[in-house]
Design an enzyme around this catalytic site. Structure first.
Site, PDB file in Angstrom:
ATOM      1  N   GLY A   1       0.764  -1.268   0.038  1.00 25.55           N
ATOM      2  CA  GLY A   1       0.024  -0.011  -0.103  1.00 25.55           C
ATOM      3  C   GLY A   1       0.849   1.168   0.108  1.00 25.55           C
ATOM      4  O   GLY A   1       2.073   1.277  -0.612  1.00 25.55           O
ATOM      5  N   GLU A   2       0.313   2.331   0.644  1.00 27.23           N
ATOM      6  CA  GLU A   2       1.234   3.365   0.744  1.00 27.23           C
ATOM      7  C   GLU A   2       0.822   4.367  -0.765  1.00 27.23           C
ATOM      8  O   GLU A   2       1.819   5.378  -0.585  1.00 27.23           O
ATOM      9  CB  GLU A   2       2.668   3.475   1.199  1.00 27.23           C
ATOM     10  CG  GLU A   2       2.660   2.694   2.745  1.00 27.23           C
ATOM     11  CD  GLU A   2       3.925   2.522   3.183  1.00 27.23           C
ATOM     12  OE1 GLU A   2       4.974   3.045   2.566  1.00 27.23           O
ATOM     13  OE2 GLU A   2       4.305   1.832   4.169  1.00 27.23           O
TER      14      GLU A   2
END
Length: 334
Positions: A300-301
Site C-alpha cells: 500500500g502507501e
C-alpha cells in the site's frame, strides 16, 4: 481526429509496429487525456490518506490498530517506503489524516481532514453516517483542489489503515455481487487460522446488511474514511483532467467505486501494479484493466504508483522525443 493522430505518431516512430508494447497504449491514453500529441507531466504528487477501522477490533489484521498512527509518524519523518520512492523520482508527497484514532501534535506536515477518530465497527453499525460519508468525500476533493494550484497534472493516491483490506473486500463483494470469500486475502500477512477468522468475520458483516445496494450505500456502510476520501480525491482529479495513478487493491476499490458512479473516469486512470493481495487481479479483470507492474507488492502507501511513475514518464518521453522514420531518414518496412 486526435486518436488517429496519436496512433499515427506512435506507429511511425523508429521501431517495429507495436514494439514498445504497453508503453504505446499508455502514451496514447495520456495524449487523449491531455488532448495533445505532445503531452507532458507536471509536478507529480502522491497523497497518502490514513484512517483507522472499527472492524480492526475483531482481529482481522495481523497488526494492532496503533500501527496506523505510528506509520503516519514514519511517513512524516520520511522513513517509509513511499518516502524513499518519492524522493528517488522527485514526486511531492502529502500525508492526510482522514480518520486516525490518535491526537497528533501540532506543527506536523500533516493535512488534517479527520472526519472522526476511526470508522465504526461494521459488525455493529455502518462504518459512517451519511453526513460523515459526504464530509469525507468533500475532504478528499479539497485536498486535490489545493494540489491543482501547484500546476500538478498527475497524481497518485496511497493509503494507510489497519483493517482496510477487510473494508475493501466487503466493498468488492457488494459492488460486484461476489461471494465474500473470493474477495478476501491475507492483508498484512495473516496465517491460515487468522485468514479463516477474517473470512468468518467479513461473512457476518456482509450478512448484516442485505439491503445495501447503491455505490454510495456500499462505501458508507463498509468503507473506511481513507477509502472514501480517496474516492472524493479521484473524482476531483478527474474534474481537473489530471492523470490518476491507481495503486493496489485498496486504491483500486476506491477507483472501482467511483467508476461505478461515473464510467468516464476510467479514461484518466493508470493502474500501476497488480498487488499480491488475493483479489486484486480479479478486480482488475472485472474492470477490464491491465496494470503496468507485477512485483508481488502488498504494502500500500502508494508504493506501486511511485515505482510505476518512471514508466509513465518514459511513455511521454518516447512520444515527444523519439524520431520518426522520416525525421531519422530510416527506411520503414514496405
Amino acid at each position: 481526429m486526435l486518436a488517429q493522430q496519436l496512433q499515427h505518431t506512435i506507429d511511425f516512430k523508429t521501431k517495429p509496429l507495436g514494439a514498445l508494447g504497453h508503453l504505446e497504449h499508455l502514451a496514447h491514453k495520456i495524449g487523449m487525456v491531455q488532448k495533445t500529441v505532445s503531452p507532458k507531466l507536471s509536478n507529480p504528487h502522491m497523497v497518502v490518506f490514513a484512517a483507522d477501522h472499527g472492524i480492526a477490533a475483531s482481529g482481522v489484521s495481523a497488526y494492532p490498530q496503533e500501527v496506523t498512527y505510528q506509520m503516519v509518524m514514519n511517513f512524516l519523518g520520511g522513513g517509509a517506503a513511499i518516502n524513499v520512492f518519492c524522493r528517488q523520482h522527485d514526486i511531492a508527497i502529502k500525508i492526510v489524516d482522514a480518520g486516525v484514532n490518535f491526537d497528533f501534535p501540532e506543527g506536523l506536515e500533516l493535512i488534517d481532514k479527520k472526519v472522526r477518530k476511526s470508522s465504526r465497527n461494521i459488525l455493529e453499525v455502518p462504518a459512517m453516517t451519511a453526513e460523515e460519508y459526504q464530509k469525507a468525500l468533500e475532504n478528499g476533493r479539497s485536498v486535490v483542489s489545493e494540489i491543482v494550484k501547484t500546476g500538478c497534472n498527475i497524481i497518485g493516491f496511497g493509503e494507510m489503515g489497519i483493517g482496510n483490506t477487510s473494508a475493501s473486500s466487503l466493498m468488492m463483494s457488494k459492488l460486484f455481487d461476489l461471494p465474500v470469500v473470493s474477495c478476501v486475502g491475507r492483508g498484512t500477512g495473516l496465517d491460515d487460522t487468522q485468514l479463516s477468522h477474517k473470512i468468518q468475520i467479513l461473512s457476518e458483516a456482509i450478512e448484516k446488511y442485505p439491503n445495501v445496494k447503491t455505490t454510495d450505500e456500499i462505501a458508507q456502510t463498509f468503507g473506511g474514511l481513507e477509502i472514501v476520501q480517496m474516492m472524493g480525491a479521484m473524482e476531483e482529479a478527474w474534474q481537473q483532467n489530471m492523470l490518476i495513478m491507481v495503486d493496489g487493491f485498496i486504491a483500486s476499490i476506491a477507483a472501482a467505486t467511483v467508476w461505478k458512479k461515473n464510467p468516464q473516469i476510467m479514461d484518466n486512470f493508470i493502474f500501476c501494479h497488480v498487488s499480491d493481495e488475493n483479489a486484486h487481479q480479479k478486480l482488475l479483470e472485472l474492470l477490464g484493466q491491465k496494470a503496468l507492474l507485477n512485483l508481488n507488492l502488498r504494502l500500500g502507501e502508494g508504493t506501486g504508483c511511485a515505482l510505476a511513475y518512471p514508466l509513465i514518464q518514459s511513455a511521454v518521453n518516447f512520444l515527444n522525443e523519439m524520431s520518426s522514420f522520416e525525421d531519422a531518414h530510416v527506411s520503414n518496412k514496405e
